[in-house]
Design an enzyme around this catalytic site. Structure first.
Site, short mmCIF file in Angstrom:
data_model
loop_
_atom_site.label_atom_id
_atom_site.label_comp_id
_atom_site.label_asym_id
_atom_site.label_seq_id
_atom_site.Cartn_x
_atom_site.Cartn_y
_atom_site.Cartn_z
N ASP A 1 6.75 103.08 -114.31
CA ASP A 1 5.38 102.77 -113.91
C ASP A 1 5.32 102.31 -112.45
O ASP A 1 6.30 101.81 -111.91
CB ASP A 1 4.83 101.68 -114.83
CG ASP A 1 3.32 101.56 -114.75
OD1 ASP A 1 2.67 102.50 -114.26
OD2 ASP A 1 2.79 100.52 -115.16
N GLY B 1 1.54 105.23 -108.66
CA GLY B 1 0.22 105.31 -108.01
C GLY B 1 0.02 104.17 -107.04
O GLY B 1 -0.38 104.36 -105.88
N HIS C 1 4.27 110.01 -107.37
CA HIS C 1 4.98 110.75 -108.43
C HIS C 1 6.10 111.61 -107.83
O HIS C 1 7.16 111.74 -108.41
CB HIS C 1 4.02 111.64 -109.22
CG HIS C 1 2.96 110.85 -109.95
ND1 HIS C 1 3.24 109.76 -110.71
CD2 HIS C 1 1.61 111.03 -110.04
CE1 HIS C 1 2.13 109.27 -111.23
NE2 HIS C 1 1.12 110.02 -110.83
N THR D 1 0.32 110.89 -123.93
CA THR D 1 -0.84 111.66 -124.40
C THR D 1 -2.13 111.15 -123.71
O THR D 1 -3.08 111.90 -123.53
CB THR D 1 -0.97 111.57 -125.94
OG1 THR D 1 -0.70 110.23 -126.34
CG2 THR D 1 0.01 112.49 -126.64
N GLU D 2 -2.11 109.88 -123.30
CA GLU D 2 -3.29 109.30 -122.62
C GLU D 2 -3.41 109.81 -121.17
O GLU D 2 -4.48 109.74 -120.57
CB GLU D 2 -3.22 107.77 -122.59
CG GLU D 2 -3.44 107.08 -123.94
CD GLU D 2 -2.22 107.16 -124.85
OE1 GLU D 2 -1.08 107.14 -124.34
OE2 GLU D 2 -2.41 107.28 -126.08
N LEU E 1 25.86 112.32 -122.10
CA LEU E 1 24.60 111.56 -122.16
C LEU E 1 23.48 112.38 -122.82
O LEU E 1 23.26 113.54 -122.48
CB LEU E 1 24.19 111.20 -120.73
CG LEU E 1 22.86 110.49 -120.56
CD1 LEU E 1 22.97 109.02 -120.97
CD2 LEU E 1 22.37 110.57 -119.10
N ARG F 1 10.58 98.38 -118.18
CA ARG F 1 9.32 98.90 -117.61
C ARG F 1 9.25 98.43 -116.17
O ARG F 1 9.32 97.23 -115.90
CB ARG F 1 8.11 98.40 -118.39
CG ARG F 1 6.80 98.94 -117.79
CD ARG F 1 5.56 98.55 -118.57
NE ARG F 1 4.41 99.25 -118.04
CZ ARG F 1 3.44 99.77 -118.74
NH1 ARG F 1 3.44 99.66 -120.04
NH2 ARG F 1 2.43 100.39 -118.17
N ILE G 1 4.12 97.88 -123.91
CA ILE G 1 5.01 98.99 -124.27
C ILE G 1 4.25 100.31 -124.39
O ILE G 1 4.85 101.36 -124.57
CB ILE G 1 5.88 98.70 -125.51
CG1 ILE G 1 5.05 98.32 -126.72
CG2 ILE G 1 6.91 97.62 -125.21
CD1 ILE G 1 5.88 98.17 -127.98
N GLU H 1 15.77 94.98 -126.68
CA GLU H 1 15.56 93.98 -125.64
C GLU H 1 14.52 94.58 -124.69
O GLU H 1 14.58 95.78 -124.38
CB GLU H 1 16.85 93.75 -124.84
CG GLU H 1 18.00 93.21 -125.66
CD GLU H 1 17.87 91.72 -125.95
OE1 GLU H 1 17.11 91.04 -125.23
OE2 GLU H 1 18.52 91.26 -126.88
#
Ligand code: FPP
Length: 253
Positions: free
Chosen positions: A12, A15, A29, A58-59, A123, A175, A182, A194
């Site tokens: 996050d 922007g 981005h 999806t949002e 991985l 985050r 979340i 965690e």
């Protein structure tokens, strides 16, 4: 040996990072996608078993069209650019989410890279794209009852019906960007994770910070619901120390 095997990241702050530099949001981005490459490499170097990155929720469809199409374009560009490196490094790649709603050529490229890496043993790299955690649980439940109409579902049954069951539970969710939510990400898999929130915006996130977070979090004893006052005290002291080193003197999470 670190107990952190599966790290999930909400990338996050792109922007805001761009706006503060008087650039359009999509610039954030673009810069953010080059950080993705660095963090994948760092995860591999750290010997993680799985890395799951939240690239498009999806949002996110409600964002301006040019921003949505930039994110699709960046996914495609990333795969074209990194395909060779993914193969050389034995990385097993998969996209989770409602992939069928993406542009056809992107779907084909995703399938190609997934197929090429299907037998890889390194991985497990997952991009959550057009993904929602609740939708994943609903989908898994429906798919289970379709095949087992008369059986009571267990937790293991549900875990096995998720998009990518082999990556298992998330040990650590990071985050970036300063928000402490979340946001419908890996809801089932994060039951005992965690959680770590850093104010660093994704384009500024570095392998050094990533490794530091993993090191610090992996020394916390993970209690899985048990009570151990000795451990709890140790954790608070460790957390206070960590806050001080990451956010400065007197900082508190
Ligand atoms: C949140 O930042 C970030 C996203 C919605 C997308 C994350 C995407 C990338 C890091 C690049 C895509 C890369 C690949 C390889 C697919 P935001 O825009 O919500 O930031 P803000 O909170 O500052 O507005």
């Amino acid at each position: 040996m670190s107990s952190i095997k599966h790290v999930a990241i909400i990338m996050d702050g792109n922007g805001r990072w761009a706006s503060r530099r008087f650039r359009p949001r999509i610039w954030g981005h673009v810069r953010g996608s080059s950080v993705v490459s660095d963090i994948v490499k760092a995860a591999d170097d750290q010997g993680l078993k799985a890395l799951t990155l939240y690239a498009f929720s999806t949002e996110n469809w409600s964002r301006p069209l040019d921003e949505v199409s930039t994110l699709f374009r960046l996914l495609k560009k990333f795969l074209l650019k990194e395909k060779q490196r993914i193969l050389i490094n034995n990385i097993k790649f998969k996209v989770i989410g409602e992939v069928q709603n993406l542009p056809q050529e992107t779907i084909e490229l995703i399938k190609e890279v997934e197929l090429l890496t299907v037998n890889a043993t390194g991985l497990h790299l997952t991009f959550a794209f057009n993904y929602g955690g609740r939708a994943e649980i609903v989908r898994a439940t429906n798919s289970f009852f379709e095949s087992n109409p008369n059986k009571a579902m267990t937790e293991d049954d549900l875990s096995s019906a998720l998009y990518r069951p082999e990556t298992g539970d998330v040990d650590l969710m990071i985050r970036t960007g300063g928000e402490q939510r979340i946001s419908n990400f890996m809801l089932w898999q994060m039951a005992y994770a965690e959680l770590y929130f850093t104010p660093t915006k994704w384009p500024d996130f570095t392998p050094t910070e990533f490794k530091k977070i993993i090191e610090r979090v992996s020394i916390r004893e993970r209690r899985f619901g048990n009570v151990n006052s000795q451990t709890a005290l140790g954790q608070s002291l460790e957390k206070a120390e960590l806050n001080k080193s990451v956010y400065g003197k007197g900082a508190n999470l």
